[in-house]
Design a protein around this motif. Structure first.
Motif, PDB file in Angstrom:
ATOM      1  N   LEU A 202     -10.386  -8.128   5.143  1.00 25.09           N
ATOM      2  CA  LEU A 202      -8.884  -8.260   4.668  1.00 25.09           C
ATOM      3  C   LEU A 202      -8.267  -9.254   5.396  1.00 25.09           C
ATOM      4  O   LEU A 202      -7.550 -10.081   4.724  1.00 25.09           O
ATOM      5  CB  LEU A 202      -8.243  -6.811   5.411  1.00 25.09           C
ATOM      6  CG  LEU A 202      -8.664  -5.509   4.321  1.00 25.09           C
ATOM      7  CD1 LEU A 202      -7.906  -4.306   4.825  1.00 25.09           C
ATOM      8  CD2 LEU A 202      -8.467  -5.897   2.809  1.00 25.09           C
ATOM      9  N   ALA A 203      -8.630  -9.458   6.635  1.00 33.07           N
ATOM     10  CA  ALA A 203      -8.125 -10.772   7.260  1.00 33.07           C
ATOM     11  C   ALA A 203      -8.486 -12.074   6.615  1.00 33.07           C
ATOM     12  O   ALA A 203      -7.571 -12.720   6.617  1.00 33.07           O
ATOM     13  CB  ALA A 203      -8.393 -10.760   8.842  1.00 33.07           C
ATOM     14  N   GLY A 204      -9.592 -11.914   6.365  1.00 35.95           N
ATOM     15  CA  GLY A 204     -10.134 -13.317   5.475  1.00 35.95           C
ATOM     16  C   GLY A 204      -9.521 -13.543   4.403  1.00 35.95           C
ATOM     17  O   GLY A 204      -9.115 -14.805   3.881  1.00 35.95           O
ATOM     18  N   PHE A 205      -9.181 -12.291   3.500  1.00 31.88           N
ATOM     19  CA  PHE A 205      -8.657 -12.461   2.080  1.00 31.88           C
ATOM     20  C   PHE A 205      -7.205 -12.992   2.380  1.00 31.88           C
ATOM     21  O   PHE A 205      -6.644 -13.783   1.452  1.00 31.88           O
ATOM     22  CB  PHE A 205      -8.717 -11.290   1.376  1.00 31.88           C
ATOM     23  CG  PHE A 205      -9.914 -11.095   0.710  1.00 31.88           C
ATOM     24  CD1 PHE A 205     -10.514 -12.074  -0.173  1.00 31.88           C
ATOM     25  CD2 PHE A 205     -10.659  -9.993   1.113  1.00 31.88           C
ATOM     26  CE1 PHE A 205     -11.784 -11.929  -0.873  1.00 31.88           C
ATOM     27  CE2 PHE A 205     -11.739  -9.734   0.142  1.00 31.88           C
ATOM     28  CZ  PHE A 205     -12.454 -10.615  -0.403  1.00 31.88           C
ATOM     29  N   PHE A 206      -6.455 -12.526   3.341  1.00 30.68           N
ATOM     30  CA  PHE A 206      -5.105 -12.893   3.569  1.00 30.68           C
ATOM     31  C   PHE A 206      -4.924 -14.450   3.947  1.00 30.68           C
ATOM     32  O   PHE A 206      -4.179 -14.793   3.588  1.00 30.68           O
ATOM     33  CB  PHE A 206      -4.617 -11.970   4.896  1.00 30.68           C
ATOM     34  CG  PHE A 206      -3.175 -12.058   5.263  1.00 30.68           C
ATOM     35  CD1 PHE A 206      -2.283 -11.860   4.422  1.00 30.68           C
ATOM     36  CD2 PHE A 206      -2.821 -12.999   6.377  1.00 30.68           C
ATOM     37  CE1 PHE A 206      -0.847 -12.082   4.908  1.00 30.68           C
ATOM     38  CE2 PHE A 206      -1.709 -13.260   6.867  1.00 30.68           C
ATOM     39  CZ  PHE A 206      -0.687 -12.786   5.928  1.00 30.68           C
ATOM     40  N   PHE A 207      -5.917 -14.982   4.913  1.00 33.40           N
ATOM     41  CA  PHE A 207      -5.832 -16.029   5.365  1.00 33.40           C
ATOM     42  C   PHE A 207      -6.141 -17.062   4.168  1.00 33.40           C
ATOM     43  O   PHE A 207      -5.393 -18.269   4.048  1.00 33.40           O
ATOM     44  CB  PHE A 207      -6.663 -16.633   6.469  1.00 33.40           C
ATOM     45  CG  PHE A 207      -6.051 -16.020   7.523  1.00 33.40           C
ATOM     46  CD1 PHE A 207      -4.828 -16.219   8.242  1.00 33.40           C
ATOM     47  CD2 PHE A 207      -6.605 -14.935   8.437  1.00 33.40           C
ATOM     48  CE1 PHE A 207      -4.463 -16.094   9.627  1.00 33.40           C
ATOM     49  CE2 PHE A 207      -6.201 -14.481   9.665  1.00 33.40           C
ATOM     50  CZ  PHE A 207      -5.064 -14.755  10.041  1.00 33.40           C
ATOM     51  N   LEU A 208      -7.027 -16.809   3.273  1.00 35.51           N
ATOM     52  CA  LEU A 208      -7.499 -17.637   2.211  1.00 35.51           C
ATOM     53  C   LEU A 208      -6.252 -17.609   0.999  1.00 35.51           C
ATOM     54  O   LEU A 208      -6.126 -18.579   0.368  1.00 35.51           O
ATOM     55  CB  LEU A 208      -8.728 -17.151   1.410  1.00 35.51           C
ATOM     56  CG  LEU A 208      -9.903 -17.173   2.491  1.00 35.51           C
ATOM     57  CD1 LEU A 208     -11.179 -16.528   1.801  1.00 35.51           C
ATOM     58  CD2 LEU A 208     -10.280 -18.880   2.698  1.00 35.51           C
ATOM     59  N   GLY A 209      -5.622 -16.655   1.009  1.00 32.20           N
ATOM     60  CA  GLY A 209      -4.508 -16.489  -0.046  1.00 32.20           C
ATOM     61  C   GLY A 209      -3.292 -17.267   0.182  1.00 32.20           C
ATOM     62  O   GLY A 209      -2.686 -17.681  -0.641  1.00 32.20           O
ATOM     63  N   GLN A 210      -3.160 -17.664   1.574  1.00 33.36           N
ATOM     64  CA  GLN A 210      -2.346 -18.527   2.068  1.00 33.36           C
ATOM     65  C   GLN A 210      -2.481 -19.935   1.803  1.00 33.36           C
ATOM     66  O   GLN A 210      -1.790 -20.781   1.581  1.00 33.36           O
ATOM     67  CB  GLN A 210      -1.875 -18.366   3.577  1.00 33.36           C
ATOM     68  CG  GLN A 210      -1.284 -16.855   3.814  1.00 33.36           C
ATOM     69  CD  GLN A 210      -0.725 -16.692   5.191  1.00 33.36           C
ATOM     70  OE1 GLN A 210      -1.213 -17.678   5.950  1.00 33.36           O
ATOM     71  NE2 GLN A 210      -0.120 -15.683   5.709  1.00 33.36           N
TER      72      GLN A 210
END
Length: 210
Positions: A202-210
């Motif tokens: 979830l943390a990886g998706f969050f950073f990639l979405g930014q």
């Protein structure tokens, strides 16, 4: 002829017995000469007067340890002045005396040769105890208890002794309980690992979405 049996061993050394009839020597209380010793048979030997008292004979009565005259074991033998009779450690000497046997020479206490096995006196034989009709003794003194030392609190001492310390006993863990605990711990660890992986994703998706 007067025949005497003279003791030659302690503690009755020197004491004499007049042989004026046939006499039985043994450990039994009904013997004429009682010898309270373990190696002496109940009816050990007999002294026999023959020829109107002119001859003295000794006969072994099939004793367990034998009868000895002058160091030689015998079955039956005539005795003469000076002969020595022995029953192992107990020794006597034969004395032939033509003189009359005086009245002040009494038979010795031959039970001193070894302790008697008569035992303790019964209540009826004791003079200091009165036995009632029911068989129970009376007038028997009861010993007094020992005095209590000064400065000792009996109540505290009794209370301390009457209240023992109770300690809990740790019950050992059974194998089943241990296996169940290990399985539970493994499940908790596995679930924690899955939660950790989900958080990382979830943390990886969050950073990639930014």
């Amino acid at each position: 002829m007067n025949w005497k049996l003279v003791a030659k061993s302690e503690p009755i050394e020197g004491q004499a017995i007049l042989i004026d009839r046939d006499m039985v020597i043994g450990r039994h209380q009904q013997a004429d000469v009682v010898l309270q010793a373990g190696h002496v048979s109940r009816r050990h030997a007999a002294l026999l007067l023959k020829a109107d008292g002119q001859e003295l004979w000794i006969q072994d009565l099939q004793s367990s340890n034998g009868t000895f005259v002058n160091g030689v074991q015998i079955a039956e033998q005539q005795l003469f002045d000076g002969d020595e009779i022995n029953f192992e450690a107990i020794r006597f000497q034969i004395v032939a005396d033509a003189l009359a046997f005086t009245d002040d020479q009494t038979a010795p206490d031959l039970e001193k040769v070894a302790p008697s096995d008569a035992g303790m006196p019964t209540l009826e034989e004791r003079s200091d105890v009165t036995v009632k009709q029911d068989g129970m003794p009376s007038d028997v003194g009861v010993p007094k208890p020992a005095p209590i030392p000064e400065g000792v609190d009996v109540s505290k001492t009794t209370q301390a002794k009457s209240e023992p310390t109770i300690e809990a006993i740790k019950q050992p863990q059974s194998r089943v309980e241990k296996a169940q605990a290990d399985s539970k711990n493994a499940k908790v660890g596995f679930m924690s690992l899955i939660v950790l992986v989900i958080l990382i994703v979830l943390a990886g998706f969050f950073f990639l979405g930014q």
